[in-house]
Motif scaffolding. Structure first.
Motif, PDB file in Angstrom:
ATOM      1  N   VAL A  25       0.825  -1.213   0.000  1.00 11.55           N
ATOM      2  CA  VAL A  25       0.000   0.000   0.000  1.00 11.55           C
ATOM      3  C   VAL A  25       0.856   1.259   0.000  1.00 11.55           C
ATOM      4  O   VAL A  25       0.607   2.187  -0.775  1.00 11.55           O
ATOM      5  N   GLU A  26       1.889   1.293   0.827  1.00 21.21           N
ATOM      6  CA  GLU A  26       2.704   2.511   0.931  1.00 21.21           C
ATOM      7  C   GLU A  26       3.558   2.764  -0.303  1.00 21.21           C
ATOM      8  O   GLU A  26       4.057   3.865  -0.490  1.00 21.21           O
ATOM      9  N   ARG A  27       3.721   1.772  -1.168  1.00 14.37           N
ATOM     10  CA  ARG A  27       4.521   1.942  -2.387  1.00 14.37           C
ATOM     11  C   ARG A  27       3.662   2.017  -3.650  1.00 14.37           C
ATOM     12  O   ARG A  27       4.175   2.160  -4.745  1.00 14.37           O
ATOM     13  N   ASN A  28       2.353   1.904  -3.499  1.00 14.15           N
ATOM     14  CA  ASN A  28       1.460   1.908  -4.646  1.00 14.15           C
ATOM     15  C   ASN A  28       1.261   3.337  -5.152  1.00 14.15           C
ATOM     16  O   ASN A  28       0.740   4.186  -4.443  1.00 14.15           O
ATOM     17  N   ILE A  29       1.666   3.589  -6.393  1.00 12.61           N
ATOM     18  CA  ILE A  29       1.545   4.932  -6.959  1.00 12.61           C
ATOM     19  C   ILE A  29       0.568   4.977  -8.128  1.00 12.61           C
ATOM     20  O   ILE A  29       0.599   5.880  -8.939  1.00 12.61           O
ATOM     21  N   SER A  30      -0.304   3.966  -8.217  1.00 15.21           N
ATOM     22  CA  SER A  30      -1.278   3.922  -9.308  1.00 15.21           C
ATOM     23  C   SER A  30      -2.200   5.131  -9.252  1.00 15.21           C
ATOM     24  O   SER A  30      -2.542   5.625  -8.182  1.00 15.21           O
ATOM     25  N   ILE A  31      -2.630   5.574 -10.423  1.00 20.10           N
ATOM     26  CA  ILE A  31      -3.570   6.690 -10.490  1.00 20.10           C
ATOM     27  C   ILE A  31      -5.017   6.206 -10.441  1.00 20.10           C
ATOM     28  O   ILE A  31      -5.933   7.014 -10.458  1.00 20.10           O
ATOM     29  N   PHE A  34      -8.189   0.648  -9.580  1.00 16.46           N
ATOM     30  CA  PHE A  34      -8.472  -0.556 -10.348  1.00 16.46           C
ATOM     31  C   PHE A  34      -7.336  -0.914 -11.303  1.00 16.46           C
ATOM     32  O   PHE A  34      -7.522  -1.644 -12.256  1.00 16.46           O
ATOM     33  N   CYS A  35      -6.148  -0.391 -11.056  1.00 13.37           N
ATOM     34  CA  CYS A  35      -4.985  -0.628 -11.909  1.00 13.37           C
ATOM     35  C   CYS A  35      -4.177  -1.798 -11.363  1.00 13.37           C
ATOM     36  O   CYS A  35      -3.858  -1.848 -10.183  1.00 13.37           O
ATOM     37  N   LEU A  36      -3.848  -2.749 -12.237  1.00 17.02           N
ATOM     38  CA  LEU A  36      -2.934  -3.827 -11.896  1.00 17.02           C
ATOM     39  C   LEU A  36      -1.690  -3.674 -12.760  1.00 17.02           C
ATOM     40  O   LEU A  36      -1.708  -2.995 -13.781  1.00 17.02           O
ATOM     41  N   HIS A  37      -0.618  -4.319 -12.364  1.00 21.01           N
ATOM     42  CA  HIS A  37       0.668  -4.143 -13.021  1.00 21.01           C
ATOM     43  C   HIS A  37       1.182  -5.486 -13.506  1.00 21.01           C
ATOM     44  O   HIS A  37       1.325  -6.407 -12.715  1.00 21.01           O
ATOM     45  N   ILE A  38       1.458  -5.609 -14.804  1.00 20.46           N
ATOM     46  CA  ILE A  38       2.038  -6.818 -15.354  1.00 20.46           C
ATOM     47  C   ILE A  38       3.417  -6.454 -15.894  1.00 20.46           C
ATOM     48  O   ILE A  38       3.590  -5.414 -16.524  1.00 20.46           O
ATOM     49  N   TRP A  39       4.410  -7.284 -15.593  1.00 22.86           N
ATOM     50  CA  TRP A  39       5.793  -6.891 -15.840  1.00 22.86           C
ATOM     51  C   TRP A  39       6.659  -8.108 -16.109  1.00 22.86           C
ATOM     52  O   TRP A  39       6.350  -9.210 -15.684  1.00 22.86           O
ATOM     53  N   ARG A  40       7.754  -7.870 -16.813  1.00 22.47           N
ATOM     54  CA  ARG A  40       8.837  -8.846 -16.941  1.00 22.47           C
ATOM     55  C   ARG A  40      10.135  -8.078 -17.133  1.00 22.47           C
ATOM     56  O   ARG A  40      10.143  -7.005 -17.732  1.00 22.47           O
ATOM     57  N   PRO A  41      11.239  -8.608 -16.609  1.00 20.90           N
ATOM     58  CA  PRO A  41      12.517  -7.935 -16.814  1.00 20.90           C
ATOM     59  C   PRO A  41      12.931  -8.016 -18.279  1.00 20.90           C
ATOM     60  O   PRO A  41      12.550  -8.937 -18.992  1.00 20.90           O
ATOM     61  N   GLN A  42      13.711  -7.048 -18.722  1.00 17.62           N
ATOM     62  CA  GLN A  42      14.140  -6.989 -20.118  1.00 17.62           C
ATOM     63  C   GLN A  42      15.481  -7.676 -20.380  1.00 17.62           C
ATOM     64  O   GLN A  42      15.689  -8.199 -21.449  1.00 17.62           O
TER      65      GLN A  42
END
Length: 54
Positions: A25-31, A34-42
């Motif tokens: 919660v303290e690191r969530n910077i979504s605007i 209802f935003c989720l984050h999908i990611w993979r390293p490059q």
């Protein structure tokens, strides 16, 4: 769940793994709440969990 599956299919190759993040919660910077984050390293391989865990 189906929405994130569709987004993964749109932006990642079929053989790529990606992670859906749920930040602390303290690191969530979504605007949006209802935003989720999908990611993979490059430039490094993503650690893959044992088959029994996915």
């Amino acid at each position: 769940m189906e929405e994130m599956k569709k987004i993964k299919e749109m932006f990642f190759l079929p053989d790529e793994w990606a992670i859906e993040y749920h930040p602390a919660v303290e690191r969530n910077i979504s605007i949006s709440n209802f935003c989720l984050h999908i990611w993979r390293p490059q430039k490094i391989d993503l650690p893959i969990p044992p088959e029994s865990m996915v």
